[in-house]
Design a protein around this motif. Structure first.
Motif, PDB file in Angstrom:
ATOM      1  N   PHE A 187      -0.959   6.123  11.806  1.00  5.81           N
ATOM      2  CA  PHE A 187       0.228   5.620  11.108  1.00  5.81           C
ATOM      3  C   PHE A 187       0.976   6.784  10.459  1.00  5.81           C
ATOM      4  CE2 PHE A 187      -2.033   1.590  11.346  1.00  5.81           C
ATOM      5  CZ  PHE A 187      -1.003   0.706  11.603  1.00  5.81           C
ATOM      6  N   GLN A 188       2.303   6.708  10.510  1.00  5.04           N
ATOM      7  CA  GLN A 188       3.164   7.732   9.935  1.00  5.04           C
ATOM      8  C   GLN A 188       4.033   7.116   8.841  1.00  5.04           C
ATOM      9  OE1 GLN A 188       3.314  11.123  10.967  1.00  5.04           O
ATOM     10  NE2 GLN A 188       1.426  10.488  11.987  1.00  5.04           N
ATOM     11  N   LEU A 189       4.157   7.822   7.714  1.00  6.56           N
ATOM     12  CA  LEU A 189       5.058   7.369   6.651  1.00  6.56           C
ATOM     13  C   LEU A 189       6.491   7.506   7.146  1.00  6.56           C
ATOM     14  CD1 LEU A 189       5.455   6.406   3.707  1.00  6.56           C
ATOM     15  CD2 LEU A 189       5.548   8.817   3.050  1.00  6.56           C
ATOM     16  N   LYS A 190       7.220   6.405   7.144  1.00  5.92           N
ATOM     17  CA  LYS A 190       8.604   6.412   7.618  1.00  5.92           C
ATOM     18  C   LYS A 190       9.614   6.346   6.480  1.00  5.92           C
ATOM     19  CE  LYS A 190       7.994   6.697  11.988  1.00  5.92           C
ATOM     20  NZ  LYS A 190       8.423   7.872  12.735  1.00  5.92           N
ATOM     21  N   ARG A 191       9.225   5.696   5.394  1.00  2.30           N
ATOM     22  CA  ARG A 191      10.184   5.548   4.300  1.00  2.30           C
ATOM     23  C   ARG A 191       9.451   5.254   3.010  1.00  2.30           C
ATOM     24  NH1 ARG A 191      15.410   2.302   5.239  1.00  2.30           N
ATOM     25  NH2 ARG A 191      16.389   4.266   4.834  1.00  2.30           N
ATOM     26  N   GLU A 192       9.989   5.779   1.934  1.00  2.77           N
ATOM     27  CA  GLU A 192       9.538   5.464   0.582  1.00  2.77           C
ATOM     28  C   GLU A 192      10.731   4.866  -0.141  1.00  2.77           C
ATOM     29  OE1 GLU A 192       8.163   7.976  -3.300  1.00  2.77           O
ATOM     30  OE2 GLU A 192       7.168   8.458  -1.399  1.00  2.77           O
ATOM     31  N   ILE A 193      10.529   3.703  -0.716  1.00  2.00           N
ATOM     32  CA  ILE A 193      11.604   3.019  -1.432  1.00  2.00           C
ATOM     33  C   ILE A 193      11.200   2.937  -2.894  1.00  2.00           C
ATOM     34  CG2 ILE A 193      12.985   0.916  -1.620  1.00  2.00           C
ATOM     35  CD1 ILE A 193      12.149   0.338   1.340  1.00  2.00           C
ATOM     36  N   PRO A 194      11.740   3.832  -3.731  1.00  2.45           N
ATOM     37  CA  PRO A 194      11.387   3.804  -5.151  1.00  2.45           C
ATOM     38  C   PRO A 194      12.046   2.628  -5.858  1.00  2.45           C
ATOM     39  CG  PRO A 194      13.015   5.511  -4.734  1.00  2.45           C
ATOM     40  CD  PRO A 194      12.684   4.883  -3.403  1.00  2.45           C
ATOM     41  N   LEU A 195      11.386   2.169  -6.903  1.00  2.00           N
ATOM     42  CA  LEU A 195      11.933   1.101  -7.734  1.00  2.00           C
ATOM     43  C   LEU A 195      12.138   1.665  -9.127  1.00  2.00           C
ATOM     44  CD1 LEU A 195       9.615  -1.681  -6.374  1.00  2.00           C
ATOM     45  CD2 LEU A 195      12.048  -1.465  -5.944  1.00  2.00           C
ATOM     46  N   PRO A 196      13.151   1.212  -9.820  1.00  2.00           N
ATOM     47  CA  PRO A 196      13.446   1.786 -11.145  1.00  2.00           C
ATOM     48  C   PRO A 196      12.324   1.518 -12.149  1.00  2.00           C
ATOM     49  CG  PRO A 196      15.039   0.047 -10.560  1.00  2.00           C
ATOM     50  CD  PRO A 196      14.072   0.172  -9.433  1.00  2.00           C
ATOM     51  N   GLY A 197      12.093   2.512 -13.010  1.00  2.00           N
ATOM     52  CA  GLY A 197      11.181   2.303 -14.125  1.00  2.00           C
ATOM     53  C   GLY A 197       9.865   3.023 -14.049  1.00  2.00           C
ATOM     54  N   ASN A 198       9.070   2.743 -13.037  1.00  2.25           N
ATOM     55  CA  ASN A 198       7.701   3.230 -12.970  1.00  2.25           C
ATOM     56  C   ASN A 198       7.519   4.036 -11.685  1.00  2.25           C
ATOM     57  OD1 ASN A 198       4.917   3.472 -12.532  1.00  2.25           O
ATOM     58  ND2 ASN A 198       4.460   1.457 -13.370  1.00  2.25           N
TER      59      ASN A 198
ATOM     60  N   PHE B 232       7.762   1.050  -2.669  1.00  2.00           N
ATOM     61  CA  PHE B 232       7.304   0.587  -1.368  1.00  2.00           C
ATOM     62  C   PHE B 232       7.083   1.797  -0.476  1.00  2.00           C
ATOM     63  CE2 PHE B 232       9.576  -3.260  -2.716  1.00  2.00           C
ATOM     64  CZ  PHE B 232       8.638  -4.224  -2.406  1.00  2.00           C
ATOM     65  N   LEU B 233       6.022   1.753   0.293  1.00  2.00           N
ATOM     66  CA  LEU B 233       5.775   2.746   1.327  1.00  2.00           C
ATOM     67  C   LEU B 233       5.775   2.009   2.663  1.00  2.00           C
ATOM     68  CD1 LEU B 233       2.856   4.751  -0.329  1.00  2.00           C
ATOM     69  CD2 LEU B 233       5.298   5.333  -0.310  1.00  2.00           C
ATOM     70  N   ILE B 234       6.554   2.519   3.603  1.00  2.00           N
ATOM     71  CA  ILE B 234       6.657   1.907   4.912  1.00  2.00           C
ATOM     72  C   ILE B 234       6.019   2.862   5.921  1.00  2.00           C
ATOM     73  CG2 ILE B 234       8.186   0.859   6.624  1.00  2.00           C
ATOM     74  CD1 ILE B 234       8.481  -0.350   3.762  1.00  2.00           C
ATOM     75  N   TYR B 235       4.952   2.395   6.552  1.00  2.00           N
ATOM     76  CA  TYR B 235       4.260   3.175   7.577  1.00  2.00           C
ATOM     77  C   TYR B 235       4.499   2.518   8.926  1.00  2.00           C
ATOM     78  CZ  TYR B 235       1.677   5.868   4.109  1.00  2.00           C
ATOM     79  OH  TYR B 235       1.336   6.723   3.083  1.00  2.00           O
ATOM     80  N   SER B 236       4.476   3.326   9.979  1.00  2.00           N
ATOM     81  CA  SER B 236       4.643   2.745  11.305  1.00  2.00           C
ATOM     82  C   SER B 236       3.670   3.349  12.301  1.00  2.00           C
ATOM     83  CB  SER B 236       6.081   2.906  11.800  1.00  2.00           C
ATOM     84  OG  SER B 236       6.348   4.255  12.062  1.00  2.00           O
ATOM     85  N   LEU B 237       3.380   2.556  13.282  1.00  2.00           N
ATOM     86  CA  LEU B 237       2.594   2.956  14.443  1.00  2.00           C
ATOM     87  C   LEU B 237       3.452   2.529  15.620  1.00  2.00           C
ATOM     88  CD1 LEU B 237      -0.083   4.065  15.563  1.00  2.00           C
ATOM     89  CD2 LEU B 237      -0.991   1.740  15.425  1.00  2.00           C
ATOM     90  N   GLU B 238       3.940   3.514  16.365  1.00  2.00           N
ATOM     91  CA  GLU B 238       4.926   3.214  17.393  1.00  2.00           C
ATOM     92  C   GLU B 238       4.377   3.465  18.791  1.00  2.00           C
ATOM     93  OE1 GLU B 238       8.237   5.638  16.214  1.00  2.00           O
ATOM     94  OE2 GLU B 238       8.660   4.377  14.465  1.00  2.00           O
ATOM     95  N   VAL B 239       4.869   2.662  19.703  1.00  2.00           N
ATOM     96  CA  VAL B 239       4.536   2.841  21.111  1.00  2.00           C
ATOM     97  C   VAL B 239       5.296   4.074  21.588  1.00  2.00           C
ATOM     98  CG1 VAL B 239       4.713   1.851  23.420  1.00  2.00           C
ATOM     99  CG2 VAL B 239       4.220   0.375  21.452  1.00  2.00           C
ATOM    100  N   ILE B 240       4.580   4.967  22.214  1.00  2.00           N
ATOM    101  CA  ILE B 240       5.205   6.173  22.736  1.00  2.00           C
ATOM    102  C   ILE B 240       5.535   5.931  24.200  1.00  2.00           C
ATOM    103  CG2 ILE B 240       4.891   8.627  23.234  1.00  2.00           C
ATOM    104  CD1 ILE B 240       2.928   8.660  20.837  1.00  2.00           C
TER     105      ILE B 240
END
Length: 191
Positions: free
Chosen positions: A160-171, A176-184
């Motif tokens: 799995f590869q980290l594709k995106r991090e979505i920070p939320l205000p405050g803490n 959110f961390l979005i990981y993906s496993l993609e068909v090559i």
């Protein structure tokens, strides 16, 4: 909602629903398709399932080990279907331990709000990877409040590869961390 009953194990965390403003922020960045099949591990009463279904109309599966929450989720489903008239077959709840859930060959998005210990998480991820090996498809993991051991495992022991991090205000930990496993796609030989 206060947890009414719990599974007697140190491996499972107390149910806490994802707040609606947090879900809105997530899905401002993550698009889902009607053809997706989303699995929410530790779905509780089904909040994420109904929100995602209403917004995108994919198939949603809630996996809940707590029998009380499982029954509440099904009651909520009946109310939801009565109000909005959607097809029952696209909203599914299973009363099961996460590691015992049989990954469907079309399951392609998996949501985790820190529902259980790293040992259970590893078992679930291994089940997902095995399913990917049996039926190749692009897979996304969405982690909210991901423990460091989840992240370490995904980044050091899986493809799995980290594709995106979505920070939320405050803490700083609330993200959110979005990981993906993609068909090559196979490369074509050039003569």
């Amino acid at each position: 909602m206060v947890q009414k009953a719990s599974y007697e194990s140190q491996h499972y965390n107390r149910y806490e629903p994802t707040p609606y403003p947090v879900l809105e922020r997530l899905f401002d960045y993550v698009e889902l398709e009607q053809t997706d099949r989303i699995v929410d591990f530790g779905c509780g009463t089904g909040r994420l399932n109904f929100y995602v279904h209403h917004r995108f109309q994919p198939t949603v599966v809630g996996v809940e080990m707590n029998e009380f929450y499982y029954h509440v989720a099904n009651e909520n489903k009946n109310s939801y279907l009565g109000v909005f008239g959607f097809s029952e077959s696209r909203i599914i709840f299973e009363n099961s331990l996460a590691q015992d859930y049989a990954i469907h060959p079309r399951d392609n998005v998996f949501y985790f709000f820190n529902p259980f210990s790293i040992q259970i998480f590893i078992n679930v991820i291994n089940n997902i990877v095995h399913s990917f090996e049996e039926e190749s498809r692009d897979i996304q993991l969405i982690l909210y409040y991901a423990p460091e051991d989840y992240v370490f495992f995904l980044e050091n022991k899986t493809a799995f590869q980290l594709k995106r991090e979505i920070p939320l205000p405050g803490n700083v930990y609330e993200k959110f961390l979005i990981y993906s496993l993609e068909v090559i796609a196979p490369t074509r030989k050039v003569d």
